[in-house]
Structure formats: structure tokens, C-alpha cells
Write a protein that holds these residues in place. Structure first.
Motif, PDB file in Angstrom:
ATOM      1  N   LEU A 229       0.809  -1.213   0.000  1.00 37.92           N
ATOM      2  CA  LEU A 229       0.000   0.000   0.000  1.00 37.92           C
ATOM      3  C   LEU A 229       0.844   1.265   0.000  1.00 37.92           C
ATOM      4  O   LEU A 229       0.608   2.192  -0.776  1.00 37.92           O
ATOM      5  CB  LEU A 229      -0.935  -0.003   1.209  1.00 37.92           C
ATOM      6  N   VAL A 230       1.858   1.312   0.869  1.00 35.80           N
ATOM      7  CA  VAL A 230       2.668   2.525   1.000  1.00 35.80           C
ATOM      8  C   VAL A 230       3.387   2.849  -0.305  1.00 35.80           C
ATOM      9  O   VAL A 230       3.344   3.985  -0.792  1.00 35.80           O
ATOM     10  CB  VAL A 230       3.678   2.387   2.156  1.00 35.80           C
ATOM     11  N   GLU A 231       4.062   1.856  -0.887  1.00 39.59           N
ATOM     12  CA  GLU A 231       4.804   2.107  -2.128  1.00 39.59           C
ATOM     13  C   GLU A 231       3.869   2.421  -3.285  1.00 39.59           C
ATOM     14  O   GLU A 231       4.209   3.207  -4.171  1.00 39.59           O
ATOM     15  CB  GLU A 231       5.691   0.906  -2.463  1.00 39.59           C
ATOM     16  N   TYR A 232       2.682   1.806  -3.283  1.00 39.40           N
ATOM     17  CA  TYR A 232       1.706   2.105  -4.328  1.00 39.40           C
ATOM     18  C   TYR A 232       1.307   3.580  -4.279  1.00 39.40           C
ATOM     19  O   TYR A 232       1.277   4.274  -5.312  1.00 39.40           O
ATOM     20  CB  TYR A 232       0.469   1.220  -4.152  1.00 39.40           C
ATOM     21  N   ILE A 233       1.000   4.065  -3.084  1.00 42.77           N
ATOM     22  CA  ILE A 233       0.587   5.462  -2.932  1.00 42.77           C
ATOM     23  C   ILE A 233       1.724   6.404  -3.304  1.00 42.77           C
ATOM     24  O   ILE A 233       1.526   7.401  -4.011  1.00 42.77           O
ATOM     25  CB  ILE A 233       0.104   5.721  -1.494  1.00 42.77           C
ATOM     26  N   LYS A 234       2.930   6.092  -2.857  1.00 43.11           N
ATOM     27  CA  LYS A 234       4.067   6.952  -3.192  1.00 43.11           C
ATOM     28  C   LYS A 234       4.302   6.988  -4.701  1.00 43.11           C
ATOM     29  O   LYS A 234       4.574   8.046  -5.275  1.00 43.11           O
ATOM     30  CB  LYS A 234       5.321   6.469  -2.467  1.00 43.11           C
TER      31      LYS A 234
END
Length: 295
Positions: A245-250
Motif C-alpha cells: 500500500l505505501v509504495e503504491y501510494i508513493k
């Protein structure tokens, strides 16, 4: 939330362990396992693969290990294993929630219970057990940990930080869901970006309706919404399954492809997405929440 529990306490403490010093880090989801193992430069339970034999090999081969909470049961399945001296549990409340009555009979409930029993056993034999959570004031969690301390004949300490990512921010309470949507839409149309957190567990249709109304009010704005089912089963969730989730959003923010991201409680353990100093331009302009349950 966002007070630095993982970055400022868990990781620095765990990095002190070297050689034969047996230490275990337990987190609620697989992607977080990989992230923390990389940060710590430790092995994780999928280091050799995902089969039970590979997981057993990882457990037997490494004195410092990162593992998902649902798989802790595999540790006690390995006979003759020495206990871990140091145990760190990130998002303790999220992990213990599997034992709450309303969650006991859900899918994967049996493996969750087995892993919680194993966690209890590991905690009993550990020299030090540290649990990290933003929800410690919940009476259920405090009672469980107090009972553990008494049964293990150990001293219990409760540390609370007054630090918060919310310090210095301004909060508004909307009189209705309609007012909330209109306020969010106005801010998005004014050029701000947003992170949204919603609890629509009573109705699976409520979130897409909420998001689609927002899309109609904000033509041209890139608005995405995800719940647990959409992430795990829908083709739209594949990038999140692969990247986390975190890398997707970034990634989406870097590409200028995300003005508003709306998540249900599935993202609870990653609610405080922290950006590095050089990523300040990726930060969301504001956050909003639409909650149906007072807790």
C-alpha cells in the motif's frame, strides 16, 4: 498514530541484536514483514519460499527473524526450538483483535487463534516483550497484557508518548455526511490532495457510492478507493498486492496520478504513511474521515 513507534523505537532496538541474540519481530501483514526485514537486514519467514517446509527452514536457520502474526504458530511447531529472548509486536491491537468474540469465527480464525496461542507461549519464555500500538487505551488490550504479565510473573510497563503527527493541525467536525463530501470536494477542486479513512463495514456499497459522488463533484481529479475485498480479489488491487500500500501510494503521487485515496479499516496498520524528507512534495494536503462507529 505517526508518533514514531516503529521508526524511533522498534527498529533502533531491534537493530541492536546481533549474532546468537534471538529476537523476533511480529507484524500484522506480509508486505510489512518484507519492509521491516529489509530495513533491519534480517531474514523473514519467506526468505526461502512460502511453503511450510521453507518457513520451517527460515525459523530454524536464523536467530533474528521477521514474521507475520498469522504464521507465528509455525514457530512452536518446530520441536526443540530455543525461545526468543526479545519479541517485538507491531500493531499489537490489530493482532489481538483476532481473539475478540466478534472475530473468533471468521475466515482464517482458527490459524489466527493458533498463532495467538503460540505468541502467548513465546511471550512466556521471552526475556522482553514489547508491543506497539496507537490504540493502547482500549481496555481489552490493556487487560490482556496485564493478565499476561501476572501469569508470566513479569513486570509490566506502559509507556505513552504525547507526540503525534496531528500536533499543530486543525480539525473540523462536519454536521453530516453530505456536508463532509461537499467540503472535501471543494478542497480537492481548489487544488489540495486528500487521504480519506472511512468505516462503512455495515454496507459494502456505501464506499463506492461515497467515492462516485465525490468523483462527479470533482471532474478531472484522480480519486481511488479500496477496501479489503477490492485489494485481495479485484484486478484493480493487483498493484497494491505487488507493491504494498505505501509504495503504491508513493508511486501514484510521484506520477501525479492520485489526488485522493480513500481506504477502509483494512489499511489501519499503515494509516500513518510516513514520507522521507526528500518526499515532502508527495504529502497529502489534508485528511478526512467518515466514521459510522464511535470507537
Amino acid at each position: 498514530i505517526g508518533a514514531g513507534k516503529t521508526e524511533n523505537v522498534l527498529l533502533p532496538e531491534a537493530k541492536k541484536h546481533k549474532g546468537k541474540d534471538r529476537a523476533l519481530v511480529i507484524v500484522p501483514n506480509i508486505r510489512r514483514v518484507y519492509e521491516l526485514a529489509k530495513e533491519l537486514r534480517w531474514a523473514h519467514y519467506h526468505t526461502y519460499g512460502k511453503t511450510p517446509a521453507n518457513v520451517k527452514k527460515a525459523i530454524l536457520s536464523h536467530d533474528q527473524l521477521v514474521i507475520c502474526a498469522q504464521s507465528v504458530r509455525h514457530i512452536t511447531d518446530v520441536n526443540g526450538l530455543e525461545p526468543y529472548q526479545h519479541i517485538y509486536v507491531d500493531e499489537l491491537c490489530e493482532i489481538l483483535k483476532f481473539a475478540e468474540p466478534q472475530n473468533a469465527n471468521k475466515e482464517k480464525g482458527e490459524s489466527a487463534w493458533q498463532s495467538l496461542e503460540s505468541l502467548w507461549q513465546l511471550g512466556h519464555n521471552a526475556y522482553r516483550f514489547l508491543g506497539f500500538t496507537a490504540d493502547a487505551p482500549k481496555a481489552y488490550v490493556l487487560n490482556v497484557m496485564d493478565k499476561a504479565a501476572r501469569e508470566f510473573n513479569r513486570r509490566a510497563f506502559y509507556y505513552r508518548t504525547m507526540q503525534s503527527f496531528a500536533q499543530g493541525q486543525t480539525y473540523l467536525m462536519m454536521p453530516s455526511e453530505r456536508d463532509l463530501i461537499l467540503s472535501v470536494a471543494q478542497r480537492l477542486n481548489d487544488g489540495l490532495s486528500a487521504w480519506g479513512y472511512v468505516d462503512f463495514s455495515a454496507s459494502k456499497l456505501a464506499l463506492p457510492i461515497f467515492a462516485n459522488i465525490l468523483r462527479r463533484l470533482c471532474p478531472g481529479k484522480r480519486i481511488e478507493w479500496f477496501d479489503a475485498d477490492k485489494v485481495s480479489e479485484n484486478i484493480m488491487g493487483q498493484p497494491i498486492r505487488e507493491m504494498g500500500l505505501v509504495e503504491y501510494i508513493k508511486h501514484k503521487r510521484r506520477e501525479g496520478e492520485l489526488d485522493c485515496f480513500i481506504a477502509t479499516p483494512f489499511a489501519r496498520s499503515q494509516y500513518s504513511i510516513l514520507f522521507d524528507d526528500h518526499e515532502a512534495d508527495l504529502l497529502f494536503g489534508f485528511a478526512f474521515a467518515c466514521l459510522r462507529h464511535p470507537d
